[in-house]
Design a protein around this motif. Structure first.
Motif, PDB file in Angstrom:
ATOM      1  N   GLU A   1      -5.806   5.445  18.900  1.00 35.78           N
ATOM      2  CA  GLU A   1      -6.843   5.899  17.977  1.00 35.78           C
ATOM      3  C   GLU A   1      -6.213   6.257  16.620  1.00 35.78           C
ATOM      4  OE1 GLU A   1      -9.861   5.574  18.187  1.00 35.78           O
ATOM      5  OE2 GLU A   1     -10.635   6.915  16.633  1.00 35.78           O
ATOM      6  N   THR A   2      -5.053   6.948  16.663  1.00 33.60           N
ATOM      7  CA  THR A   2      -4.350   7.290  15.408  1.00 33.60           C
ATOM      8  C   THR A   2      -3.983   6.011  14.663  1.00 33.60           C
ATOM      9  OG1 THR A   2      -3.351   9.139  16.587  1.00 33.60           O
ATOM     10  CG2 THR A   2      -2.368   8.581  14.459  1.00 33.60           C
ATOM     11  N   LEU A   3      -3.454   5.026  15.392  1.00 36.25           N
ATOM     12  CA  LEU A   3      -3.043   3.767  14.753  1.00 36.25           C
ATOM     13  C   LEU A   3      -4.249   3.041  14.161  1.00 36.25           C
ATOM     14  CD1 LEU A   3      -0.498   2.336  17.358  1.00 36.25           C
ATOM     15  CD2 LEU A   3      -0.015   3.589  15.275  1.00 36.25           C
ATOM     16  N   ARG A   4      -5.347   3.043  14.931  1.00 36.57           N
ATOM     17  CA  ARG A   4      -6.538   2.323  14.464  1.00 36.57           C
ATOM     18  C   ARG A   4      -7.088   2.967  13.190  1.00 36.57           C
ATOM     19  NH1 ARG A   4     -11.586   2.822  14.451  1.00 36.57           N
ATOM     20  NH2 ARG A   4     -11.537   4.786  15.567  1.00 36.57           N
TER      21      ARG A   4
ATOM     22  N   ILE B 160       0.863  -1.194   0.000  1.00 38.94           N
ATOM     23  CA  ILE B 160       0.000   0.000   0.000  1.00 38.94           C
ATOM     24  C   ILE B 160       0.894   1.237   0.000  1.00 38.94           C
ATOM     25  CG2 ILE B 160      -1.377   1.375   1.651  1.00 38.94           C
ATOM     26  CD1 ILE B 160      -3.215  -0.406   0.275  1.00 38.94           C
ATOM     27  N   GLU B 161       0.561   2.185  -0.891  1.00 37.47           N
ATOM     28  CA  GLU B 161       1.321   3.443  -0.902  1.00 37.47           C
ATOM     29  C   GLU B 161       0.761   4.341   0.193  1.00 37.47           C
ATOM     30  OE1 GLU B 161       3.781   4.634  -2.958  1.00 37.47           O
ATOM     31  OE2 GLU B 161       3.981   2.622  -3.832  1.00 37.47           O
ATOM     32  N   ILE B 162       1.644   4.863   1.047  1.00 35.56           N
ATOM     33  CA  ILE B 162       1.137   5.841   2.012  1.00 35.56           C
ATOM     34  C   ILE B 162       1.988   7.111   1.916  1.00 35.56           C
ATOM     35  CG2 ILE B 162       0.080   4.235   3.661  1.00 35.56           C
ATOM     36  CD1 ILE B 162       2.536   4.604   5.423  1.00 35.56           C
ATOM     37  N   SER B 163       1.370   8.255   2.250  1.00 36.57           N
ATOM     38  CA  SER B 163       2.088   9.528   2.115  1.00 36.57           C
ATOM     39  C   SER B 163       3.098   9.667   3.250  1.00 36.57           C
ATOM     40  CB  SER B 163       1.095  10.691   2.156  1.00 36.57           C
ATOM     41  OG  SER B 163       0.573  10.786   3.466  1.00 36.57           O
ATOM     42  N   ASP B 164       4.063  10.581   3.065  1.00 35.16           N
ATOM     43  CA  ASP B 164       5.066  10.820   4.109  1.00 35.16           C
ATOM     44  C   ASP B 164       4.405  11.242   5.420  1.00 35.16           C
ATOM     45  OD1 ASP B 164       6.971  10.180   2.338  1.00 35.16           O
ATOM     46  OD2 ASP B 164       7.731  12.213   2.021  1.00 35.16           O
ATOM     47  N   LEU B 165       3.360  12.092   5.269  1.00 36.36           N
ATOM     48  CA  LEU B 165       2.701  12.600   6.472  1.00 36.36           C
ATOM     49  C   LEU B 165       2.020  11.449   7.242  1.00 36.36           C
ATOM     50  CD1 LEU B 165       2.019  15.188   8.046  1.00 36.36           C
ATOM     51  CD2 LEU B 165      -0.152  15.247   6.804  1.00 36.36           C
ATOM     52  N   GLU B 166       1.347  10.569   6.497  1.00 36.08           N
ATOM     53  CA  GLU B 166       0.694   9.411   7.140  1.00 36.08           C
ATOM     54  C   GLU B 166       1.735   8.555   7.853  1.00 36.08           C
ATOM     55  OE1 GLU B 166      -3.095   7.839   4.627  1.00 36.08           O
ATOM     56  OE2 GLU B 166      -1.197   7.861   3.555  1.00 36.08           O
ATOM     57  N   CYS B 167       2.865   8.404   7.147  1.00 38.57           N
ATOM     58  CA  CYS B 167       3.949   7.578   7.688  1.00 38.57           C
ATOM     59  C   CYS B 167       4.478   8.169   9.001  1.00 38.57           C
ATOM     60  CB  CYS B 167       5.043   7.522   6.629  1.00 38.57           C
ATOM     61  SG  CYS B 167       6.251   6.294   6.952  1.00 38.57           S
ATOM     62  N   ILE B 168       4.726   9.487   8.979  1.00 40.30           N
ATOM     63  CA  ILE B 168       5.274  10.144  10.179  1.00 40.30           C
ATOM     64  C   ILE B 168       4.269  10.055  11.335  1.00 40.30           C
ATOM     65  CG2 ILE B 168       5.938  12.402  11.159  1.00 40.30           C
ATOM     66  CD1 ILE B 168       7.183  12.986   8.368  1.00 40.30           C
ATOM     67  N   ASN B 169       2.985  10.336  11.014  1.00 40.38           N
ATOM     68  CA  ASN B 169       1.954  10.273  12.072  1.00 40.38           C
ATOM     69  C   ASN B 169       1.877   8.877  12.674  1.00 40.38           C
ATOM     70  OD1 ASN B 169       1.289  12.871  11.730  1.00 40.38           O
ATOM     71  ND2 ASN B 169      -0.521  12.496  10.452  1.00 40.38           N
TER      72      ASN B 169
END
Ligand code: HEM
Length: 310
Positions: A53-56, A3-12
Motif C-alpha cells: 500500500e505504501t509503495l502504491r 521526479i524530485e522526492i523528499s528524503d522522508l518519501e525516499c526512506i519510506n
C-alpha cells in the motif's frame, strides 16, 4: 524518472520495498505459507499488504506529479528532448496502451532491478580486489596508463581501455553471482537429461551453481580475472548468467557495466583497498548478501600513489 522526492518519501519507499522483499522470502522459506488459504490469514500477508500500500501510494503520487508536470509543459509549449527520453514519460506516452497498474508495475520492476544490484557488485568486487593485491596492482597500472595522476572524469573512450578492470568485474560477478537464482513459470513440458519438467509449476535456476560448474575449468572455485582475457571460456554462450539469459535478461546491463567501471576507476585512483573475502559469510536472499559484515578497509593515496593516511 525525473521526479524530485523528499528524503522522508525516499526512506519510506525503500523501507517498504525492503520489507516487502523480506516478506516474500519469508513466505518462500515457510512452506505452509505456500498454501493461499493459510497465507491469506497470516501476519506475513498483513505486513506485505501494508508495504504494498505504501509503495502504491508513492507510485501514484509520483505519476500524478509527472502528469501535472507534462501538462504544464504542454500548456507553456515547452518541448525538451531529454524529457522524452525519461523512463517515466515514455511509459506515460504509451498510457493509452498501458493501464495505471501496468505503469506502476513497470516502475516497481525498474526500481527493484536497479536498486542495490550494481552497488552490491561494486562492493563484492572491492572485497575481492582488496583480498588479491596482485589484481589490485594490475588495475592500478591500467588506470595509471589511462589517467596518469589525474582524477579527471571518465570519458566514454576510457571505458573501452579498462580491459583488466572489466575482466575483474566480470570475474567478481561470476564468483559472487549477485542474483543467485531466477525463477520461471513452466508453460509447456520440458524434457531434460534426467527428468521432465511439467507445465503449471515454477522452477528455479540456481545461477550460483552454473557459475561454479566444472565447465569453467578445474579452477572454477578460484577468483581469477585473467580467465576473461585468455581464450579459455566455456563453449556454452550461456555459461555467464550474471545478467540472466533469454528474453527476460537484464535491460540495464550495459548501463550497469559503465556505471561500475566508472565508479571503481574513481575509487581505485584514490584509495588502496584491504579486505579478506575468506571471512565473508553469504546469505542467499533475492540478492546475494554479505551476512557477516564486509571485512574491508581503505587507505587514501597521494596523487603520486604514495599512501598517506589510514
Ligand atoms: C550489476 C548490476 C546488475 C545485475 C547483476 C543485474 C541482474 C539482473 C538479472 C539477473 C535479471 C533477470 C532476472 C530474471 O531473469 O528473472 C535482471 C533483470 C532486469 N534488470 Fe538488471 N541487473 C543489474 C543492474 C540493472 C540496472 C542498473 C538496471 C536499470 C537501470 C536494471 C534493470 C533491469 C530490469 C528492468 C530487469 C527486468 C527485465 C525483464 O523482466 O524483462 N538492472 N537484472
Amino acid at each position: 524518472m525525473g521526479i524530485e522526492i523528499s528524503d522522508l518519501e525516499c526512506i519510506n519507499y525503500l523501507t517498504a520495498f525492503d520489507t516487502a522483499i523480506d516478506k516474500g522470502i519469508e513466505r518462500f522459506e515457510k512452506f505452509w505459507l505456500m498454501f493461499d488459504f493459510i497465507y491469506k490469514f497470516s501476519k506475513v500477508k498483513k505486513e506485505e499488504d501494508s508495504c504494498m500500500e505504501t509503495l502504491r501510494m508513492m507510485s501514484e503520487s509520483v505519476l500524478t506529479r509527472k502528469r501535472k508536470e507534462i501538462e504544464i509543459r504542454q500548456t507553456n509549449k515547452v518541448n525538451n528532448k531529454e524529457d522524452k527520453n525519461n523512463f517515466l514519460e515514455r511509459l506515460l506516452y504509451f498510457s493509452d496502451e498501458l493501464t495505471e497498474k501496468e505503469i506502476i508495475d513497470e516502475v516497481h520492476t525498474m526500481i527493484m532491478a536497479a536498486i542495490d544490484t550494481s552497488t552490491t557488485v561494486v562492493l563484492y568486487t572491492l572485497i575481492l580486489i582488496g583480498s588479491y593485491p596482485t589484481v589490485q596492482e594490475k588495475i592500478m597500472n591500467e588506470l595509471k596508463d589511462i589517467f596518469g595522476d589525474s582524477d579527471r572524469d571518465v570519458q566514454k573512450h576510457d571505458l573501452v581501455q579498462m580491459r583488466y578492470l572489466e575482466a575483474t568485474l566480470k570475474e567478481s560477478m561470476r564468483y559472487y553471482v549477485m542474483v543467485p537464482f531466477v525463477s520461471r513459470y513452466i508453460d509447456k513440458e520440458i524434457k531434460l537429461k534426467n527428468c521432465t519438467l511439467q507445465p503449471g509449476n515454477n522452477c528455479l535456476f540456481v545461477l550460483y551453481g552454473v557459475h561454479r560448474n566444472s565447465m569453467w575449468g578445474k579452477d572454477a572455485d578460484q577468483f581469477r580475472p585473467e580467465r576473461w582475457l585468455e581464450n579459455e571460456m566455456p563453449s556454452n554462450s550461456s555459461a555467464f548468467m550474471s545478467f540472466s539469459v533469454g528474453k527476460r535478461n537484464c535491460i540495464g546491463r550495459m548501463y550497469a557495466m559503465m556505471f561500475m567501471k566508472t565508479q571503481l576507476s574513481h575509487i581505485l585512483r584514490s584509495y588502496t583497498i584491504y579486505a579478506d573475502y575468506m571471512k565473508l559469510k553469504l546469505s542467499m536472499e533475492v540478492l546475494l548478501k554479505p551476512a557477516s559484515g564486509h571485512y574491508i578497509s581503505i587507505k587514501k593515496m597521494l596523487k603520486n600513489c604514495k599512501e598517506i593516511i589510514k
